[in-house]
Design an enzyme around this catalytic site. Structure first.
Site, PDB file in Angstrom:
ATOM      1  CG  ASP A  39      -0.850   3.481  15.231  1.00  0.00           C
ATOM      2  OD1 ASP A  39       0.029   4.159  15.817  1.00  0.00           O
ATOM      3  OD2 ASP A  39      -0.586   2.709  14.295  1.00  0.00           O
ATOM      4  CB  SER A  52     -10.344  -8.130  22.520  1.00  0.00           C
ATOM      5  OG  SER A  52     -11.660  -8.075  22.070  1.00  0.00           O
ATOM      6  CD  GLU A  78      -3.117   3.389   7.774  1.00  0.00           C
ATOM      7  OE1 GLU A  78      -3.261   2.913   8.918  1.00  0.00           O
ATOM      8  OE2 GLU A  78      -2.008   3.651   7.290  1.00  0.00           O
ATOM      9  CE1 TYR A 121      -3.238   5.357  12.798  1.00  0.00           C
ATOM     10  CE2 TYR A 121      -4.793   3.936  11.637  1.00  0.00           C
ATOM     11  CZ  TYR A 121      -3.501   4.392  11.849  1.00  0.00           C
ATOM     12  OH  TYR A 121      -2.494   3.899  11.083  1.00  0.00           O
ATOM     13  CB  CYS A 179      16.326   4.958  18.372  1.00  0.00           C
ATOM     14  SG  CYS A 179      15.039   6.199  18.242  1.00  0.00           S
ATOM     15  CB  CYS A 189      10.068   2.855  19.420  1.00  0.00           C
ATOM     16  SG  CYS A 189       9.839   3.507  21.062  1.00  0.00           S
ATOM     17  CD  GLN A 206      -7.608  -3.484  17.850  1.00  0.00           C
ATOM     18  OE1 GLN A 206      -6.911  -4.094  18.645  1.00  0.00           O
ATOM     19  NE2 GLN A 206      -8.229  -2.387  18.169  1.00  0.00           N
ATOM     20  CB  THR A 207      -4.650  -6.942  11.748  1.00  0.00           C
ATOM     21  OG1 THR A 207      -5.989  -6.859  12.232  1.00  0.00           O
ATOM     22  CG2 THR A 207      -4.447  -8.305  11.129  1.00  0.00           C
ATOM     23  N   GLY A 220     -10.224 -11.412  11.109  1.00  0.00           N
ATOM     24  CA  GLY A 220     -10.741 -10.992  12.416  1.00  0.00           C
ATOM     25  C   GLY A 220     -11.417  -9.631  12.386  1.00  0.00           C
ATOM     26  CD1 TRP A 269       0.312   0.417   3.371  1.00  0.00           C
ATOM     27  CD2 TRP A 269      -0.258  -1.710   3.019  1.00  0.00           C
ATOM     28  NE1 TRP A 269       0.785  -0.305   4.424  1.00  0.00           N
ATOM     29  CE2 TRP A 269       0.440  -1.606   4.248  1.00  0.00           C
ATOM     30  CE3 TRP A 269      -0.726  -2.969   2.601  1.00  0.00           C
ATOM     31  CZ2 TRP A 269       0.696  -2.728   5.049  1.00  0.00           C
ATOM     32  CZ3 TRP A 269      -0.478  -4.069   3.411  1.00  0.00           C
ATOM     33  CH2 TRP A 269       0.219  -3.953   4.607  1.00  0.00           C
ATOM     34  NE  ARG A 270       4.707   2.433   4.745  1.00  0.00           N
ATOM     35  CZ  ARG A 270       5.419   1.998   5.769  1.00  0.00           C
ATOM     36  NH1 ARG A 270       6.566   1.393   5.554  1.00  0.00           N
ATOM     37  NH2 ARG A 270       4.989   2.164   6.997  1.00  0.00           N
TER      38      ARG A 270
HETATM   39  S1  SF4 Z   1      15.359   6.060  22.071  1.00  0.00           S
HETATM   40 FE1  SF4 Z   1      14.040   5.660  20.311  1.00  0.00          FE
HETATM   41  S2  SF4 Z   1      13.650   3.451  20.472  1.00  0.00           S
HETATM   42 FE2  SF4 Z   1      14.417   4.103  22.455  1.00  0.00          FE
HETATM   43  S3  SF4 Z   1      12.597   4.551  23.648  1.00  0.00           S
HETATM   44 FE3  SF4 Z   1      13.267   6.470  22.729  1.00  0.00          FE
HETATM   45  S4  SF4 Z   1      12.093   6.634  20.839  1.00  0.00           S
HETATM   46 FE4  SF4 Z   1      11.962   4.501  21.497  1.00  0.00          FE
END
Ligand code: SF4
Length: 372
Positions: free
Chosen positions: A154, A311, A53, A136, A220, A210, A58-59, A97, A40-41
């Protein structure tokens, strides 16, 4: 001495906007090189953005990809989806689902055709009037497809923002959610930067770096701007109240089948799994469910147990099997209970094309591999 007045520009510069000016270029540059190549990108078609989207709620991405591709192949436009029979839409959704999403998407497609000339509305307020489109989805479609300045929150975005800004409120409470939305709104770019890319960069960071349990902070791109990392509390955020244990629900399913045919019943719209077909399931024991079907309870053979977690519910289903004689195959079948609106014997090859939930597949698989 008269008090010094703050300059309007300083007043407007909240901590979040100052941080945003450093966050945005870094996160956008990272997204440009590190984002996953997802079907979809590869398009900017608003319908594709809306569909993906909706499916992604939830998937997991990997689960969604084959469903998305099959759906777009069969219904490539809003207009084609609007004309589709609902049973076929649910059938394409079988196993994904949260089936209400499919019915809402279908209803909304009809309205896009009848009220918007087949074109998705471009702004959040108009998008939100469509069935199944919440804050969202509206934000995602407006920003990604139409480059409108609109925020999204989200699960991934909530986690990233809670950590970057060390938000300690429970993000599931109305106060915590309001704080996240207000922060997300303040962060969306309104200049040259693309609001859709910005939203997707936050989502992508949450999905790939993250992570909920072990954030990969060393990889990060914005680690030096992260308040939670600085305070050593990243893996404790976002805070949420402990999840309620799902309620245990016990049921009995009877698979009335021959080698090539099986009795299935359709759940009423409004019931759990509404519009989907499954072997009859009842809340009594095997004899009670057999009685509701008018079959001989002494012919039941225990096949095993299926556990299926939703759920808020953990379904534990005893699976029994009963033979389907050629004569019984032709007889009309009673509805197994008030939650059903149809019951019929179908060829096993035809059953696979009927809309059904993963639970029904598990039950039939337990009854000696039917449907696999
Ligand atoms: S440094 Fe980056 S990966 Fe680590 S908690 Fe913060 S935003 Fe999340």
């Amino acid at each position: 001495m008269p008090g010094r007045k703050l300059q309007p520009s300083r007043l407007a510069q909240s901590p979040s906007t100052k941080k945003a000016s450093r966050l945005r270029p870094r996160l956008l540059a990272w997204y440009a090189t590190a984002s996953r190549d997802l079907p979809w990108r590869r398009t900017s078609d608003p319908y594709a953005v809306w569909l993906s989207e909706t499916m992604l709620q939830q998937t997991r991405v990997n689960t969604v990809i084959p469903y998305y591709e099959a759906f777009v192949r069969e219904y490539p436009t809003v207009a084609s989806l609007a004309e589709a029979p609902e049973e076929r839409v649910l059938s394409l959704w079988s196993g994904l689902g949260y089936y209400r999403r499919a019915r809402m998407l279908h209803a909304a497609a009809k309205r896009v055709v009848s009220e918007h000339g087949g074109q998705l509305p471009r702004d959040v307020a108009a998008l939100r009037t469509l069935e199944g489109v919440g804050a969202y989805t509206a934000g995602a479609v407006a920003s990604i497809a139409f480059k409108r300045r609109a925020a999204v929150v989200d699960g991934n975005v909530a986690r990233v923002l809670a950590r970057l800004f060390a938000i300690e409120e429970d993000v599931k409470t109305s106060l915590g959610a309001a704080r996240l939305w207000s922060l997300a709104n303040a962060l969306v770019p309104d200049g040259d930067e693309d609001p859709g890319d910005w939203n997707q960069s936050l989502m992508e960071l949450g999905a790939t770096v993250c992570l909920p349990k072990r954030p990969a902070c060393d990889a990060c791109p914005v680690r030096d701007l992260c308040a939670a990392r600085r305070r050593g509390i990243a893996d404790r955020l976002p805070r949420t109240a402990p999840k309620r244990r799902p309620t245990e629900v016990r049921r009995t399913a009877i698979v009335v089948a021959s080698a090539d045919a099986v009795l299935v019943a359709r759940r009423r719209v409004g019931a759990l799994f509404g519009g989907l077909w499954e072997p009859p399931i009842g809340d009594g024991d095997g004899l009670a469910v057999a009685q509701s079907l008018g079959i001989d309870g002494t012919s039941l053979e225990p096949m095993g147990r299926v556990v299926h977690v939703l759920s808020h519910r953990r379904l534990i289903i005893e699976v029994l099997r009963a033979p389907l004689s050629p004569r019984a195959r032709r007889r009309p079948w009673p509805l197994p209970g008030p939650e059903y609106d149809a019951a019929e014997v179908v060829a096993i090859a035809a059953w696979r094309r009927l809309p059904h939930a993963t639970l029904a597949r598990k039950i039939l698989a337990t009854a000696r591999g039917i449907g696999l």
